[in-house]
Design an enzyme around this catalytic site. Structure first.
Site, PDB file in Angstrom:
ATOM      1  N   GLU A   1      -0.440 -10.021  -1.043  1.00  0.00           N
ATOM      2  CA  GLU A   1      -2.279  -9.760  -0.230  1.00  0.00           C
ATOM      3  C   GLU A   1      -3.138  -9.853  -1.970  1.00  0.00           C
ATOM      4  O   GLU A   1      -3.710 -10.269  -2.412  1.00  0.00           O
ATOM      5  CB  GLU A   1      -2.755  -8.615   0.302  1.00  0.00           C
ATOM      6  CG  GLU A   1      -2.219  -8.605   1.454  1.00  0.00           C
ATOM      7  CD  GLU A   1      -2.833  -7.755   2.851  1.00  0.00           C
ATOM      8  OE1 GLU A   1      -1.898  -6.596   2.248  1.00  0.00           O
ATOM      9  OE2 GLU A   1      -2.990  -7.702   3.816  1.00  0.00           O
TER      10      GLU A   1
ATOM     11  N   GLY B   1       0.676  -5.061   0.213  1.00  0.00           N
ATOM     12  CA  GLY B   1      -0.262  -4.966  -0.210  1.00  0.00           C
ATOM     13  C   GLY B   1      -0.615  -5.742  -1.470  1.00  0.00           C
ATOM     14  O   GLY B   1      -1.241  -6.490  -2.467  1.00  0.00           O
TER      15      GLY B   1
ATOM     16  N   ALA C   1       0.822  -1.533  -0.060  1.00  0.00           N
ATOM     17  CA  ALA C   1       0.012  -0.455   0.104  1.00  0.00           C
ATOM     18  C   ALA C   1       0.915   0.922   0.012  1.00  0.00           C
ATOM     19  O   ALA C   1       2.275   1.397   0.302  1.00  0.00           O
ATOM     20  CB  ALA C   1      -0.870  -0.233   1.042  1.00  0.00           C
TER      21      ALA C   1
ATOM     22  N   GLU D   1       4.234  -5.392   7.318  1.00  0.00           N
ATOM     23  CA  GLU D   1       3.545  -4.107   8.153  1.00  0.00           C
ATOM     24  C   GLU D   1       4.103  -4.148   9.755  1.00  0.00           C
ATOM     25  O   GLU D   1       4.043  -2.673  10.283  1.00  0.00           O
ATOM     26  CB  GLU D   1       2.115  -4.680   8.017  1.00  0.00           C
ATOM     27  CG  GLU D   1       1.407  -4.068   6.447  1.00  0.00           C
ATOM     28  CD  GLU D   1       1.430  -5.298   5.964  1.00  0.00           C
ATOM     29  OE1 GLU D   1       2.583  -6.672   5.276  1.00  0.00           O
ATOM     30  OE2 GLU D   1       1.281  -5.242   4.830  1.00  0.00           O
TER      31      GLU D   1
HETATM   32  N1  CAA Z   1       4.812   3.538  -0.565  1.00  0.00           N
HETATM   33  C1  CAA Z   1       5.013   3.833  -1.491  1.00  0.00           C
HETATM   34  N2  CAA Z   1       6.199   4.404  -1.457  1.00  0.00           N
HETATM   35  C2  CAA Z   1       7.028   3.547  -1.624  1.00  0.00           C
HETATM   36  C3  CAA Z   1       6.642   1.853  -1.376  1.00  0.00           C
HETATM   37  C4  CAA Z   1       5.601   2.151  -1.097  1.00  0.00           C
HETATM   38  N3  CAA Z   1       4.838   0.532  -0.070  1.00  0.00           N
HETATM   39  N4  CAA Z   1       7.832   1.412  -1.278  1.00  0.00           N
HETATM   40  C5  CAA Z   1       8.363   1.830  -2.143  1.00  0.00           C
HETATM   41  N5  CAA Z   1       8.159   3.159  -2.839  1.00  0.00           N
HETATM   42  C6  CAA Z   1       9.194   4.385  -3.171  1.00  0.00           C
HETATM   43  C7  CAA Z   1       9.806   4.752  -2.103  1.00  0.00           C
HETATM   44  O1  CAA Z   1       8.934   5.973  -1.492  1.00  0.00           O
HETATM   45  C8  CAA Z   1      10.940   5.044  -3.640  1.00  0.00           C
HETATM   46  O2  CAA Z   1      10.590   6.908  -3.324  1.00  0.00           O
HETATM   47  P1  CAA Z   1      11.950   7.880  -3.875  1.00  0.00           P
HETATM   48  O3  CAA Z   1      12.399   7.752  -5.644  1.00  0.00           O
HETATM   49  O4  CAA Z   1      10.630   8.898  -4.484  1.00  0.00           O
HETATM   50  O5  CAA Z   1      12.866   8.521  -2.212  1.00  0.00           O
HETATM   51  C9  CAA Z   1      10.966   4.451  -4.851  1.00  0.00           C
HETATM   52  O6  CAA Z   1       9.495   3.390  -4.540  1.00  0.00           O
HETATM   53  C10 CAA Z   1      12.076   3.664  -4.639  1.00  0.00           C
HETATM   54  O7  CAA Z   1      11.945   3.111  -3.519  1.00  0.00           O
HETATM   55  P2  CAA Z   1      13.620   2.834  -3.092  1.00  0.00           P
HETATM   56  O8  CAA Z   1      13.924   3.207  -3.318  1.00  0.00           O
HETATM   57  O9  CAA Z   1      13.016   2.530  -1.358  1.00  0.00           O
HETATM   58  O10 CAA Z   1      13.907   1.427  -3.308  1.00  0.00           O
HETATM   59  P3  CAA Z   1      15.173   0.456  -3.106  1.00  0.00           P
HETATM   60  O11 CAA Z   1      15.501  -0.834  -3.851  1.00  0.00           O
HETATM   61  O12 CAA Z   1      15.885   0.663  -1.514  1.00  0.00           O
HETATM   62  O13 CAA Z   1      13.809  -0.420  -1.923  1.00  0.00           O
HETATM   63  C11 CAA Z   1      12.097  -1.396  -0.947  1.00  0.00           C
HETATM   64  C12 CAA Z   1      12.677  -0.822  -1.920  1.00  0.00           C
HETATM   65  C13 CAA Z   1      12.575  -2.929  -0.214  1.00  0.00           C
HETATM   66  C14 CAA Z   1      10.531  -2.845  -1.809  1.00  0.00           C
HETATM   67  C15 CAA Z   1      11.453  -0.039  -0.071  1.00  0.00           C
HETATM   68  O14 CAA Z   1      10.946   0.619  -1.818  1.00  0.00           O
HETATM   69  C16 CAA Z   1      10.755  -1.023   0.827  1.00  0.00           C
HETATM   70  O15 CAA Z   1      10.732  -0.662   1.714  1.00  0.00           O
HETATM   71  N6  CAA Z   1       9.007  -0.623   0.518  1.00  0.00           N
HETATM   72  C17 CAA Z   1       8.134  -0.289   1.166  1.00  0.00           C
HETATM   73  C18 CAA Z   1       7.602  -1.978   1.714  1.00  0.00           C
HETATM   74  C19 CAA Z   1       6.390  -1.945   2.497  1.00  0.00           C
HETATM   75  O16 CAA Z   1       6.452  -1.225   3.702  1.00  0.00           O
HETATM   76  N7  CAA Z   1       5.238  -2.400   2.177  1.00  0.00           N
HETATM   77  C20 CAA Z   1       3.906  -2.559   3.461  1.00  0.00           C
HETATM   78  C21 CAA Z   1       2.998  -1.732   2.732  1.00  0.00           C
HETATM   79  S1  CAA Z   1       1.736  -2.056   4.051  1.00  0.00           S
HETATM   80  C22 CAA Z   1       0.313  -2.429   3.425  1.00  0.00           C
HETATM   81  O17 CAA Z   1       0.645  -2.772   2.248  1.00  0.00           O
HETATM   82  C23 CAA Z   1      -0.085  -2.151   4.333  1.00  0.00           C
HETATM   83  C24 CAA Z   1      -1.500  -3.407   3.671  1.00  0.00           C
HETATM   84  O18 CAA Z   1      -1.083  -4.429   3.840  1.00  0.00           O
HETATM   85  C25 CAA Z   1      -2.573  -2.980   3.254  1.00  0.00           C
END
Ligand code: CAA
Length: 260
Positions: A114, A111, A66, A134
């Protein structure tokens, strides 16, 4: 319909739904979830699509979860609405009256995992990573991960992923029974298409009823589920496809199913 964050196309009876926000690793914001619902609805209304493949744009991510930027501003009521939107979307994928395959081409987190879990089965590229991170954000999975993952891989394995928030490789996800096949990134779509085409050649009514019976039968007791299977099985015998399938077998030719 025109979409901003989704690509939808059809080729040789196979639908391709691509989540397309590569700059944020295809993260799911409210707009994308709504578009996803509209896209599924469009597929539902298009009988030319026999099997749907869901994937993510680019080579890095399927869906990285998400959209955290959007979520971080939410209060609990907004989060409830968001979770409900996610759940409704996953249910639409799960209940689509045709097979849906997830082609996971990179990160499938939160998500993203999911969505994959709402599909009928998952193929993954070697570079794919799965996880429910999460808890590292102070919350826990809100689009069905706490329910669909234990049903697929068992409670203990699911709780380990949910409680650690760790990522696992495609190979580990395969060993856990979450992923059906691990493929090189370059051949993921080709191989997924091949299987989709094989499925598309089968009787659509049989496929539809089989999906319904597997999904509905999973959560009820065995005797009731088996009786539901018998009823649905007998329903096939009211169709032209059943006559055609069995006649074709007797005549040693390929059946031509019409979906009626
Ligand atoms: N939401 C918003 N933006 C996101 C994102 C997310 N879930 N995942 C990645 N991005 C964005 C980053 O912020 C980044 O943006 P900027 O270039 O503007 O900084 C861009 O995508 C590229 O990501 P990274 O620079 O972080 O790339 P990386 O290779 O260093 O890392 C990653 C990759 C490990 C996937 C890391 O991006 C990450 O940990 N992302 C979040 C994953 C996460 O926590 N997902 C769960 C969300 S909560 C959820 O899903 C709740 C639910 O059940 C409903």
């Amino acid at each position: 319909m025109e979409f901003k964050n989704i690509l939808l196309s059809v080729d040789n009876e196979i639908g391709f739904l691509t989540i397309n926000r590569p700059k944020v690793l295809n993260a799911l914001n409210i707009e994308t979830l709504k578009e996803l619902q509209a896209a599924i609805q469009e597929v539902k209304g298009n009988p030319a699509v026999k099997v749907l493949i869901i994937t993510g744009a680019g080579e890095k991510a399927f869906v990285a979860g998400a959209d955290i930027q959007e979520m971080k501003e939410m209060n609990s009521i907004a989060a409830l609405t968001f979770s409900k939107l996610g759940h409704d979307t996953m249910k639409m994928i799960q209940d689509l009256d045709r097979p849906v395959i997830a082609a996971v081409n990179g990160f499938a987190l939160g998500g993203g995992s999911e969505i994959a879990l709402a599909c009928d089965f998952i193929y993954a590229s070697e570079n794919a990573r799965f996880g429910l991170p999460e808890v590292t954000l102070g919350v826990f999975p809100g689009f069905g991960g706490t329910q669909r993952l234990p049903r697929l891989i068992g409670k203990g394995m699911a709780k380990e992923l949910i409680m650690t928030g760790k990522m696992v490789s495609a190979q580990e996800a395969f060993q856990m029974g979450m992923v059906n096949r691990v493929l090189p990134q370059a051949s993921l779509m080709e191989e997924t298409k091949k299987v989709a085409t094989q499925i598309a050649g089968n009787g659509p009514i049989g496929l539809r009823l089989a999906k319904m019976v597997v999904n509905s039968g999973f959560d009820i007791d065995l005797a009731e589920a088996c009786s539901m299977e018998s009823m649905a099985f007998s329903l096939c015998f009211t169709t032209e496809d059943q006559k055609e399938g069995m006649k074709a077998f007797a005549e040693k030719r390929k059946p031509s199913f019409q979906g009626r």
